[in-house]
Design an enzyme around this catalytic site. Structure first.
Site, mmCIF file in Angstrom:
data_model
loop_
_atom_site.group_PDB
_atom_site.id
_atom_site.type_symbol
_atom_site.label_atom_id
_atom_site.label_comp_id
_atom_site.label_asym_id
_atom_site.label_seq_id
_atom_site.Cartn_x
_atom_site.Cartn_y
_atom_site.Cartn_z
ATOM 1 N N SER A 138 0.830 -1.191 0.000
ATOM 2 C CA SER A 138 0.000 0.000 0.000
ATOM 3 C C SER A 138 0.871 1.250 0.000
ATOM 4 C CB SER A 138 -0.882 -0.015 1.251
ATOM 5 O OG SER A 138 -1.439 1.249 1.460
ATOM 6 N N CYS A 139 0.444 2.262 -0.769
ATOM 7 C CA CYS A 139 1.216 3.512 -0.805
ATOM 8 C C CYS A 139 0.609 4.577 0.092
ATOM 9 C CB CYS A 139 1.314 4.046 -2.230
ATOM 10 S SG CYS A 139 2.418 3.079 -3.251
ATOM 11 N N VAL A 140 -0.564 4.320 0.628
ATOM 12 C CA VAL A 140 -1.171 5.327 1.512
ATOM 13 C C VAL A 140 -1.556 4.758 2.872
ATOM 14 C CG1 VAL A 140 -1.996 7.117 -0.039
ATOM 15 C CG2 VAL A 140 -3.327 5.041 0.228
#
Lengths: 178, 103
Positions: free
Chosen positions: B101-103
């Site tokens: 996940s990037c967030v």
């Protein structure tokens, strides 16, 4: 001449390299733009740094200040005019029609919702909760007549460029400018 | 494939130390893994780990934001419970794959 020729040639492999590459410890992200995609780039990188266990500081300046104002933070737009990568083939005149930019921005935010990307104000809260620090540029704030109370509560202060560089102090810091 | 031997039990882990089979996880294993990163697991930690495992089974893509909305911990507490990269560390201790996940 002979001396020069006899000198051992330094091969690339012989060049001493810094084996300890120096770990990244902190990022200072400067956001100078107020377009939706630029602001999100800054927020994603700052939050991503915190998620990796790095320190993150953010400095908003010029149009980037829009992103941390109570009034506009959640109403940022993406540029439809002067942005050839946005819907290639879309004639500039159409992209400039009233309401088009708002519509395009609305569509973009809808797509981001699907990916679980928070709104700007929530994103800023997440960054603060993760230990990130957010600052506004004094010069730009003066220019746009913005005061502390105009900014979202998470903004830690309105600081000078000198103070900003102080934020980047320490080994293993990178400054990212958007 | 590598194996991690803790307390006499061998579990399969990948190169980064994440369990490759979440069914091999036990609370004791989590405690031992946590000790290696200097975290002493409290009941609150286990609430987070169990929630992560449950969501992983449901096929949910995990993110810090989702955990913040889970009602178990707020984001600030999450960072305090697992200092130095909360989602990565908690996922490792929960025996689930590294979050993408990037967030």
């Amino acid at each position: 001449m002979q001396d020069v020729l006899e000198k051992p040639v330094t091969k690339v492999a012989d060049v001493p390299v810094n084996k300890d590459k120096g770990k990244l410890k902190k990022v200072l992200i400067i956001c100078s733009k107020g377009k939706l995609e630029d602001v999100y780039a800054a927020l994603v990188m700052a939050n991503g740094a915190l998620m990796e266990g790095l320190e993150a500081k953010m400095f908003f300046t010029f149009f980037g200040l829009e992103a941390i104002t109570k009034k506009h933070a959640d109403n940022l737009h993406t540029a439809t005019v002067g942005n050839p990568a946005f819907m290639p083939g879309m004639p500039t005149m159409v992209a400039g029609l009233p309401g088009f930019e708002a519509f395009a921005s609305y569509m973009m935010k809808k797509e981001m919702d699907k990916l679980d990307i928070p709104h700007v104000t929530e994103f800023i809260q997440m960054i603060e909760a993760g230990g990130g620090e957010i600052y506004a540029c004094k010069l730009a704030a003066d220019m746009f007549h913005l005061k502390k109370e105009d900014f979202v509560d998470e903004v830690k202060g309105i600081i000078t460029v000198g103070d900003m560089y102080a934020l980047a102090e320490g080994e293993g810091t990178q400054i990212i400018f958007i | 494939m590598e194996t991690l031997t803790l307390n006499g039990t061998a579990v399969a882990v990948n190169a980064e130390g994440y369990l490759t089979d979440m069914n091999q996880w036990t609370p004791e294993l989590a405690k031992e893994m946590a000790a290696e990163v200097n975290i002493e697991l409290t009941p609150k930690h286990f609430e987070v780990l169990n929630w992560l495992r449950e969501k992983q089974r449901e096929g949910v893509q995990l993110s810090i934001r989702k955990l913040g909305n889970s009602g178990i911990v707020d984001i600030k507490t999450f960072y305090q419970l697992f200092p130095g990269g909360p989602l990565k560390i908690s996922s490792k201790l929960a025996g689930i794959p590294k979050p993408a996940s990037c967030v």
